[in-house]
Design an enzyme around this catalytic site. Structure first.
Site, PDB file in Angstrom:
ATOM      1  N   ASN A  39      -4.885 -20.231  70.850  1.00 20.28           N
ATOM      2  CA  ASN A  39      -3.934 -21.335  70.786  1.00 20.28           C
ATOM      3  C   ASN A  39      -4.303 -22.480  71.738  1.00 20.28           C
ATOM      4  OD1 ASN A  39      -1.635 -22.696  70.009  1.00 20.28           O
ATOM      5  ND2 ASN A  39      -0.185 -21.306  70.993  1.00 20.28           N
ATOM      6  N   HIS A 124      12.630 -13.305  69.036  1.00 18.49           N
ATOM      7  CA  HIS A 124      13.023 -14.213  70.119  1.00 18.49           C
ATOM      8  C   HIS A 124      14.347 -14.906  69.834  1.00 18.49           C
ATOM      9  CE1 HIS A 124       8.470 -14.977  71.089  1.00 18.49           C
ATOM     10  NE2 HIS A 124       8.794 -13.711  71.145  1.00 18.49           N
ATOM     11  N   ARG A 149      14.412 -10.517  72.530  1.00 21.18           N
ATOM     12  CA  ARG A 149      14.058 -11.225  73.756  1.00 21.18           C
ATOM     13  C   ARG A 149      14.978 -12.422  73.884  1.00 21.18           C
ATOM     14  NH1 ARG A 149       8.670 -14.827  74.855  1.00 21.18           N
ATOM     15  NH2 ARG A 149      10.087 -16.411  74.056  1.00 21.18           N
ATOM     16  N   TYR A 161       9.830 -23.090  79.026  1.00 25.27           N
ATOM     17  CA  TYR A 161       9.227 -22.155  78.088  1.00 25.27           C
ATOM     18  C   TYR A 161      10.294 -21.368  77.306  1.00 25.27           C
ATOM     19  CZ  TYR A 161       7.422 -18.026  76.038  1.00 25.27           C
ATOM     20  OH  TYR A 161       7.169 -17.062  75.107  1.00 25.27           O
ATOM     21  N   ASP A 211      11.109 -12.908  79.197  1.00 26.23           N
ATOM     22  CA  ASP A 211       9.748 -13.324  79.546  1.00 26.23           C
ATOM     23  C   ASP A 211       9.822 -14.354  80.670  1.00 26.23           C
ATOM     24  OD1 ASP A 211       7.094 -14.070  79.588  1.00 26.23           O
ATOM     25  OD2 ASP A 211       6.922 -14.353  77.415  1.00 26.23           O
ATOM     26  N   HIS A 213       7.162 -15.592  81.996  1.00 27.57           N
ATOM     27  CA  HIS A 213       6.027 -16.459  81.659  1.00 27.57           C
ATOM     28  C   HIS A 213       5.252 -16.939  82.880  1.00 27.57           C
ATOM     29  CE1 HIS A 213       3.924 -18.932  78.576  1.00 27.57           C
ATOM     30  NE2 HIS A 213       4.358 -17.951  77.807  1.00 27.57           N
ATOM     31  N   GLU A 237       8.867  -9.442  81.253  1.00 22.96           N
ATOM     32  CA  GLU A 237       7.463  -9.739  80.896  1.00 22.96           C
ATOM     33  C   GLU A 237       6.849 -10.803  81.802  1.00 22.96           C
ATOM     34  OE1 GLU A 237       7.293 -10.671  76.760  1.00 22.96           O
ATOM     35  OE2 GLU A 237       5.508 -11.925  76.970  1.00 22.96           O
ATOM     36  N   GLU A 263      -0.531 -10.471  77.746  1.00 23.64           N
ATOM     37  CA  GLU A 263      -0.845 -11.279  76.557  1.00 23.64           C
ATOM     38  C   GLU A 263      -2.041 -12.204  76.783  1.00 23.64           C
ATOM     39  OE1 GLU A 263       3.046 -13.149  76.144  1.00 23.64           O
ATOM     40  OE2 GLU A 263       2.144 -15.064  76.606  1.00 23.64           O
ATOM     41  N   ARG A 284       0.385  -5.522  77.021  1.00 23.27           N
ATOM     42  CA  ARG A 284       0.543  -6.464  75.906  1.00 23.27           C
ATOM     43  C   ARG A 284      -0.770  -7.037  75.386  1.00 23.27           C
ATOM     44  NH1 ARG A 284       4.506  -8.773  74.161  1.00 23.27           N
ATOM     45  NH2 ARG A 284       3.993 -10.962  74.505  1.00 23.27           N
ATOM     46  N   HIS A 313       1.385  -8.441  72.031  1.00 26.64           N
ATOM     47  CA  HIS A 313       1.730  -9.838  71.820  1.00 26.64           C
ATOM     48  C   HIS A 313       1.787 -10.102  70.305  1.00 26.64           C
ATOM     49  CE1 HIS A 313       0.444 -14.273  72.833  1.00 26.64           C
ATOM     50  NE2 HIS A 313       1.744 -14.169  72.712  1.00 26.64           N
ATOM     51  N   ASP A 317       1.422 -17.797  67.044  1.00 28.30           N
ATOM     52  CA  ASP A 317       0.030 -18.266  67.098  1.00 28.30           C
ATOM     53  C   ASP A 317      -0.958 -17.133  66.813  1.00 28.30           C
ATOM     54  OD1 ASP A 317       1.297 -17.821  69.784  1.00 28.30           O
ATOM     55  OD2 ASP A 317      -0.776 -17.812  70.464  1.00 28.30           O
ATOM     56  N   GLU A 340       5.936  -7.153  69.328  1.00 28.29           N
ATOM     57  CA  GLU A 340       6.556  -8.472  69.251  1.00 28.29           C
ATOM     58  C   GLU A 340       6.358  -9.012  67.832  1.00 28.29           C
ATOM     59  OE1 GLU A 340       4.739 -11.513  71.694  1.00 28.29           O
ATOM     60  OE2 GLU A 340       6.604 -12.638  71.823  1.00 28.29           O
ATOM     61  N   TRP A 403       2.502 -22.601  83.331  1.00 33.16           N
ATOM     62  CA  TRP A 403       3.401 -22.754  82.189  1.00 33.16           C
ATOM     63  C   TRP A 403       3.817 -21.384  81.681  1.00 33.16           C
ATOM     64  CZ3 TRP A 403       2.853 -21.571  76.814  1.00 33.16           C
ATOM     65  CH2 TRP A 403       3.989 -21.960  76.066  1.00 33.16           C
TER      66      TRP A 403
HETATM   67  O1  EZ4 Z   1       3.383 -18.381  75.208  1.00 32.67           O
HETATM   68  O2  EZ4 Z   1       1.811 -17.076  72.281  1.00 32.67           O
HETATM   69  O3  EZ4 Z   1       5.582 -13.543  74.627  1.00 32.67           O
HETATM   70  N1  EZ4 Z   1       5.165 -14.482  74.039  1.00 32.67           N
HETATM   71  C1  EZ4 Z   1       4.651 -15.565  74.631  1.00 32.67           C
HETATM   72  C2  EZ4 Z   1       4.108 -16.638  73.715  1.00 32.67           C
HETATM   73  C3  EZ4 Z   1       2.932 -17.375  74.338  1.00 32.67           C
HETATM   74  C4  EZ4 Z   1       2.108 -18.026  73.264  1.00 32.67           C
HETATM   75  C5  EZ4 Z   1       0.817 -18.624  73.842  1.00 32.67           C
HETATM   76  O4  EZ4 Z   1      -0.008 -19.068  72.828  1.00 32.67           O
HETATM   77  O5  EZ4 Z   1       4.644 -15.664  75.840  1.00 32.67           O
HETATM   78  O6  EZ4 Z   1       5.129 -17.511  73.343  1.00 32.67           O
HETATM   79 CO    CO Z   2       4.974 -13.747  76.743  1.00 25.72          CO
END
Ligand code: EZ4
Ligand code: CO
Length: 403
Positions: A39, A124, A149, A161, A211, A213, A237, A263, A284, A313, A317, A340, A403
């Site tokens: 991605n 999600h 999630r 995010y 998550d 992130h 996560e 991931e 993951r 994961h 994407d 997921e 991010w």
């Molecule tokens: O940010 O797949 O758990 N899922 C994630 C995703 C990732 C994207 C990155 O390309 O964290 O949303």
């Molecule tokens: Co994630």
């Protein structure tokens, strides 16, 4: 006589979002496909495959999957990394697809057969505030999900995010990334309230996931883990970046909230300490970014020895090809945890044909030979590549953050 690879080509298409697919064809008339989507950096993998890998595949025995994996991994000299490992994954999954078709078996049978009939998955839910996020959870429950999630906007933050970018994994087509903003203290105060609200409204049975992130430092991650303990999450996560695997010792020592990570991992070396020191509960790492079935099977087998389960994961994407192959892997892998699951853009169904299905909160993989996903190259050509980026993220003083 052994079959041989006579053609291989990279298909770049953007039905709602960018996907990179490798198709391999053999002299006996078989074909297989593998996902190579990275991605925001899609064309780097497309070039790696087309310019450097495809020429070496022609004439090889498609059945020699292990040798081909080693040839591409050791043979590159430059080991690991997301571009290399996604390219290897595409070849590997395409060859497993071909081997399963040659055997006339669904892929999970070649891996060792079914350990389960269907797979628990999570989707999600999100909202700009807690109330909207709870309505999103209710919507997912109505569709049958047993695991959800939940991400919600944080007061004072404009773009974070999982809430403000589409599916959390931008489908924007543009020439530079959008920028999010972040404040750890605000997030740490707010996040437990999301799950307090979820338990109050939906009770104890629903599996809840979250998550973080990669935004927290280890001690902050431990704080969040502790504050979420009353709400009994299925997992928390990516609490902190894992380049330094030892960082998870701090988190693990301080909280019983189950931890999931991986991931962004490419190889078993990214999680060797996390697994062998039992610092996580779910791994993951996923087929497309971690070297395909051949390599992720090694990760899963190591994880099984240490009581770590899989939770691949599966954001949108990861193409329908990865989802199809992952579900066969999930059907077999003894230490399966959860999968997921994100719905792909509607246009993706014009390009890819797949045979998995979702029913009553569970995913079912298909029974046709191979991994069950095909690509229509004529349809793919109708959706040309469009440059897109994941977001970047800044602290409120402008400092670039994770991010
Ligand atoms: O940010 O797949 O758990 N899922 C994630 C995703 C990732 C994207 C990155 O390309 O964290 O949303
Ligand atoms: Co994630």
């Amino acid at each position: 006589m052994a079959d041989r690879i006579v053609a291989a080509r990279v298909i770049v298409t953007s039905p709602g979002r960018n996907f990179v697919t490798l198709k391999i064809e053999t002299a006996s008339g078989l074909s297989g496909i593998g996902d190579a989507t990275l991605n925001g950096r899609e064309l780097a993998v497309a070039s790696y495959l087309a310019d450097h890998v495809v020429p070496t595949l022609i004439g090889r025995d498609p059945a020699a999957i292990e040798d081909t994996w080693q040839y591409l991994y050791r043979g590159a000299y430059w080991r690991r990394g997301p571009v290399t490992m996604s390219a290897i994954a595409a070849v590997d999954v395409a060859l497993w697809d071909i081997k399963a078709k040659a055997a006339g078996m669904p892929l999970y049978q070649l891996l060792g057969g079914a350990s389960r009939e269907s797979m628990l998955c999570y989707s999600h839910a999100n909202g700009a505030d807690i109330e909207a996020a709870m309505d999103s959870v209710a919507g997912h429950l109505a569709q049958g999900y047993k695991a959800i999630r939940v991400q919600a906007g944080v007061p004072g933050l404009k773009r974070i995010y999982g809430v403000h970018s589409a599916h959390g994994d931008s489908t924007q087509h543009q020439d530079r990334p959008d920028e999010g903003d972040w404040d750890t203290a605000s997030y740490l105060r707010h996040a437990p309230r999301i799950f307090e609200a979820a338990r109050a409204r939906f009770g104890e049975e629903l599996h809840l996931l979250h998550d973080a992130h990669h935004r927290l430092l280890p001690n902050e991650a431990a704080r969040l883990g502790q504050d979420l303990e009353p709400y009994r999450l299925f997992w928390l996560e990516d609490v902190t970046p894992a380049e330094n695997q030892a960082a998870f010792r701090t988190v693990r020592a301080k909280t019983t909230t189950p931890l999931a990570v991986g991931e962004v991992f490419n190889t078993i070396w990214d999680c060797q300490a996390l697994i062998t020191e039992q610092l996580i509960d779910y791994i993951r790492a996923t087929l497309v970014h971690a070297g395909g079935i051949t390599h992720v099977r090694r990760i899963a087998d190591l994880a099984a020895l240490y009581g770590v389960r899989t939770g691949f994961h599966g954001a949108s994407d990861l193409s329908p090809v990865t989802m199809g192959a992952a579900l066969h892997f999930d059907r077999w892998v003894p230490n399966f945890g959860i999968q997921e699951y994100s719905i792909h853009p509607n246009e993706a169904a014009e390009v890819f044909q797949w045979n998995w299905s979702f029913r009553d909160g569970m995913l079912h993989c298909g029974e046709t030979p191979g991994h069950g996903v095909e690509i229509d190259e004529t349809a793919a050509a109708k959706f040309p590549y469009r440059r897109s980026y994941l977001d970047v993220n800044r602290l409120q003083d402008g400092t670039l953050w994770n991010w």
